[in-house]
Motif scaffolding. Structure first.
Motif, short mmCIF file in Angstrom:
data_model
loop_
_atom_site.label_atom_id
_atom_site.label_comp_id
_atom_site.label_asym_id
_atom_site.label_seq_id
_atom_site.Cartn_x
_atom_site.Cartn_y
_atom_site.Cartn_z
N VAL A 1 0.75 -1.29 -0.22
CA VAL A 1 0.07 0.01 0.11
C VAL A 1 0.92 1.77 0.13
O VAL A 1 1.12 1.93 -0.80
N ALA A 2 2.36 1.45 0.97
CA ALA A 2 2.83 2.79 1.55
C ALA A 2 3.33 2.74 -0.36
O ALA A 2 3.56 4.21 -1.18
N LYS B 1 0.58 4.43 -3.09
CA LYS B 1 1.08 5.80 -2.40
C LYS B 1 2.28 6.92 -3.17
O LYS B 1 1.76 8.20 -3.73
N ARG B 2 3.09 5.62 -2.86
CA ARG B 2 4.28 6.44 -3.83
C ARG B 2 4.47 7.38 -5.10
O ARG B 2 4.53 8.06 -5.43
N ARG C 1 1.45 6.92 -6.73
CA ARG C 1 0.18 7.94 -6.88
C ARG C 1 -0.03 9.44 -7.44
O ARG C 1 -0.61 9.61 -8.68
N GLU D 1 -7.99 6.31 -4.32
CA GLU D 1 -7.98 6.53 -3.37
C GLU D 1 -7.03 4.34 -3.31
O GLU D 1 -7.39 3.77 -4.10
N ILE D 2 -6.12 4.43 -2.37
CA ILE D 2 -5.48 2.92 -2.39
C ILE D 2 -5.74 2.93 -0.44
O ILE D 2 -5.57 3.19 0.94
N ASP D 3 -6.14 1.71 -0.34
CA ASP D 3 -6.68 0.90 1.09
C ASP D 3 -6.31 -0.27 1.58
O ASP D 3 -7.26 -1.07 0.74
#
Length: 399
Positions: free
Chosen positions: A143-144, A147-148, A150, A156-158
């Motif tokens: 996930v991290a 997000k980098r 993105r 949105e990433i969850d």
């Protein structure tokens, strides 16, 4: 089908009941297991599909578009299979594998009986939400990482693993038997529109429709699905729910690695781990992270090392249980040279990255480097394309 996998599938035990080596209770050869080793990540937003397409090894836009192409008159709610893809480093090394699902639109939701309208408006544009089945041990880092990447993308990433669970349905009857004779009840669950009836079933949860879908890698592997965490999927009976190790052994015997433990994160070259043969890589799509090395290796045409299933036996040929650990070296007994390494071991079976020339040489004798009493039988899977070994044999003959 590998004999040990057949024995396990014919004698499977309920999930968590006993250790794998304990004599199990006989049950039918169609099994399902909840994959505790996998987690679910949601990518939501108007640019979710294009964001993933730009990063991953497969052509996701074509895969998601196929969900509307099953019939020219009707909108099929999901493709016949999820998309399978990988995220790589910029040097083309493996990071994560993902099974990507496109949830159906609200107009196509299934109710508790599995019924649904015969028609429904197709969604406009790319899907607004994509669910990804990923390695649970790596989910926070995954996930991290996304997000980098993105930046300004509208996505949105969850981690939604508390709400969803990944399941696999596999076994001899799932693969070999005609669906109309194997499981007639599956014909009445869900609805048609070009989707395989053997894999189509549904359960209601959180406003979505849920289905078993064909595993995108190999027919051998059966069906896969994401379901609400508080739901037991359809067609799963209590005496057919197996420990996940049965599915792991099924994969091992077919030479299919999964996750960042079996495919070493930051080290593995995807083509050596057979991801092209498992439908994880498109050689026709545009750029993605790590594409240069993948394309160069592919067009060169020769892969000298590949992940192979193996069996561990003693001097008299008996299978040796729990005799090998991951990381053990495989050596050629005649030359004493290392030809590969075991990366996964379960019972008397394992997988390892081996040099094909030595592993497949007629009459070759392989053993574990630090234990001369353990011999290794390397196995060429039935699903391998013939050209994987033909090119190597031709080059060896020319040399």
């Amino acid at each position: 089908m590998p004999p040990l996998a057949r024995r396990l599938l014919l004698h499977a035990l309920p999930r968590g009941a006993r250790a794998l080596h304990t004599p199990p209770t006989p049950t039918p050869g169609v099994l399902a297991c909840r994959l505790a080793s996998r987690a679910v990540v949601r990518f939501a937003g108007p640019e979710a599909a294009r964001f993933l397409h730009s990063l991953l090894t497969n052509d996701l836009l074509s895969a998601f578009a196929a969900s509307g192409a099953a019939s020219p008159q009707r909108y099929a709610p999901t493709p016949n299979a999820p998309a399978y893809a990988a995220l790589l480093t910029s040097q083309g090394r493996f990071l994560y594998d993902l099974f990507l699902y496109r949830p159906p639109p609200p107009s196509q939701m299934l109710d508790r009986t599995g019924s649904a309208p015969e028609t429904g408006e197709a969604p406009e544009g790319d899907p607004q939400e994509v669910l990804a089945d990923v390695d649970a041990a790596e989910v926070d880092d995954l996930v991290a990482c996304f997000k980098r990447y993105r930046l300004r993308s509208k996505v949105e990433i969850d981690n939604v693993s508390e709400n969803f669970a990944c399941w696999q349905r596999f076994g001899h009857n799932v693969v070999r038997t005609d669906p109309s004779t194997q499981e007639p009840e599956a014909q009445s669950i869900g609805w048609g529109q070009g989707v395989d009836h053997a894999g189509e079933s549904a359960a209601q949860g959180n406003g979505h429709g849920w289905q078993w879908l064909k595993d995108p890698r190999l027919d051998y592997l059966g069906y896969r699905g994401i379901f609400p965490a508080d739901t037991i999927p359809p067609l799963v009976e209590s005496d057919k729910e197996a420990d996940e190790r049965h599915y792991q052994l099924w994969r091992i015997e077919n030479g299919v690695a999964e996750g960042s433990t079996e495919i070493p994160k930051g080290e593995a070259i995807p083509l050596e781990y057979n991801l092209a043969g498992l439908n994880a890589i498109s050689f026709e799509k545009g750029c993605y992270i790590g594409q240069e090395l993948i394309a160069r290796t592919h067009h060169r045409g020769v892969i000298r090392k590949r992940l192979m299933p193996m069996k561990f036996v003693g001097e008299n040929g008996q299978e040796l249980e729990q005799a090998v650990t991951p990381g053990s070296e495989v050596v050629d007994e005649a030359s004493g040279k290392k030809i590969g390494t075991v990366n996964t071991a379960l019972g008397s079976r394992g997988m390892g990255l081996l040099r094909l020339e030595e592993a497949l040489k007629p009459g070759s004798a392989l053993r574990i480097g630090d234990n001369r009493d353990v011999r290794v039988h390397a196995i060429k899977p039935d699903w391998w394309p013939a050209e994987w070994t033909q090119v190597l044999q031709q080059q060896s003959a020319a040399a």
